[in-house]
Scaffold this motif. Structure first.
Motif, PDB file in Angstrom:
ATOM      1  N   HIS A  53       0.818  -1.219   0.000  1.00 11.81           N
ATOM      2  CA  HIS A  53       0.000   0.000   0.000  1.00 11.81           C
ATOM      3  C   HIS A  53       0.852   1.269   0.000  1.00 11.81           C
ATOM      4  O   HIS A  53       0.321   2.362   0.195  1.00 11.81           O
ATOM      5  N   ARG A  78      -8.193  -7.555  -1.240  1.00  9.22           N
ATOM      6  CA  ARG A  78      -7.884  -6.154  -0.945  1.00  9.22           C
ATOM      7  C   ARG A  78      -8.505  -5.719   0.376  1.00  9.22           C
ATOM      8  O   ARG A  78      -7.862  -5.065   1.207  1.00  9.22           O
ATOM      9  N   ARG A  79      -9.751  -6.103   0.599  1.00  7.78           N
ATOM     10  CA  ARG A  79     -10.436  -5.724   1.835  1.00  7.78           C
ATOM     11  C   ARG A  79      -9.786  -6.384   3.059  1.00  7.78           C
ATOM     12  O   ARG A  79      -9.643  -5.762   4.110  1.00  7.78           O
ATOM     13  N   LEU A 130      -6.523  -4.474   3.782  1.00  3.77           N
ATOM     14  CA  LEU A 130      -6.769  -3.168   4.401  1.00  3.77           C
ATOM     15  C   LEU A 130      -7.187  -3.339   5.859  1.00  3.77           C
ATOM     16  O   LEU A 130      -6.772  -2.572   6.728  1.00  3.77           O
ATOM     17  N   CYS A 168      -8.427   4.533   6.851  1.00  5.41           N
ATOM     18  CA  CYS A 168      -8.793   3.390   6.012  1.00  5.41           C
ATOM     19  C   CYS A 168      -9.650   3.835   4.830  1.00  5.41           C
ATOM     20  O   CYS A 168      -9.442   3.400   3.696  1.00  5.41           O
ATOM     21  N   GLU A 170      -8.787   3.479   0.856  1.00  4.27           N
ATOM     22  CA  GLU A 170      -9.738   2.835  -0.051  1.00  4.27           C
ATOM     23  C   GLU A 170     -10.091   3.762  -1.211  1.00  4.27           C
ATOM     24  O   GLU A 170     -10.182   3.330  -2.367  1.00  4.27           O
TER      25      GLU A 170
END
Length: 255
Positions: free
Chosen positions: A141, A158-159, A162, A172, A176
């Motif tokens: 990231h 991806r979720r 994160l 966050c 996103e």
């Protein structure tokens, strides 16, 4: 029945040995007590595993201490794994041309277990001392050489990633939103996000069935980045990415 039990024990031993090696994904050096605690095993079992891995060359133990580090055989396997990356072999001639046309360092990164692994770097004469190195593992990231790997990853992965960062709610949401912007633009551009004083421009590249294969990027010193050059850099990297996509068998309509 006895043979089956022996086979099961052998498989369990192999799995435990792999668990020990996998600790080096997060830790540079490990100790016997750390392995026993982290992997929930007795010190005797941890010792046997560490001894065997060290004796076979996959680990090495510091001379005047208790820590273990990856050995030469592990390094050799890692190096061979990097060299055998299919996207690396496909992309190399294109990356060489990109370096010549932009006069900047060129990188190829791939996603490995939601981390960014640098599998190729082509240097210009003035090597960037603070930039990424081949074989280096970086946060997926941070920096335009890595963030497209996160932005174009499957949504569930991806979720989960994160969420694993344990960021505050606002931070966050911001990340996103940035990933959504990267997907919309089709590329990323950052300054000093991974390495202070350096910029990067990165594009995702795809393979068969438009599966994310990696990220190509160029980078240099931020102070030397003239805004009037940005569009030309962008055009060159986009063309290189499109060529790699074509060579890798990606479908044009999915670009």
């Amino acid at each position: 029945m006895r043979g089956g039990n022996e086979k099961a024990k052998g498989l369990q031993t192999v799995e435990r040995a792999l668990d020990v090696l996998y600790l080096f994904r997060e830790y540079e050096g490990i100790t016997l007590s750390f392995v026993a605690e982290k992997l929930n095993m007795s010190p005797a079992v941890a010792y046997r595993l560490l001894y065997t891995l060290t004796d076979s060359g996959f680990l090495r133990q510091e001379r005047a201490g208790k820590r273990y580090y990856l050995g030469e055989k592990s390094l050799l396997l890692g190096y061979q794994a990097i060299r055998s990356q299919e996207i690396r072999q496909t992309a190399y001639p294109v990356l060489e041309k990109l370096k010549q046309r932009c006069g900047l360092d060129v990188f190829l990164t791939v996603s490995v277990d939601m981390q960014s692994l640098c599998v190729e770097k082509l240097d210009v004469e003035d090597d960037l001392q603070l930039s990424m190195r081949v074989g280096g593992i970086y946060p997926i990231h941070k920096g335009a050489s890595n963030r497209p790997l996160l932005a174009f990853a499957e949504e569930e992965a991806r979720r989960e990633y994160l969420s694993s960062l344990k960021l505050g709610e606002e931070e966050c949401k911001k990340l996103e939103s940035e990933m959504e912007e990267v997907r919309k633009r089709g590329y990323d551009y950052t300054r000093g996000l991974l390495s202070p004083g350096l910029f990067a421009i990165g594009f995702p590249v795809f393979g068969m069935r438009n599966k994310l294969a990696g990220c190509i990027s160029v980078g240099g010193y931020s102070v030397a980045m003239k805004e009037e050059k940005f569009d030309s850099y962008l055009k060159e990297i986009a063309a290189a990415a499109a060529e790699i996509n074509r060579l890798s068998g990606a479908e044009e309509q999915g670009m």
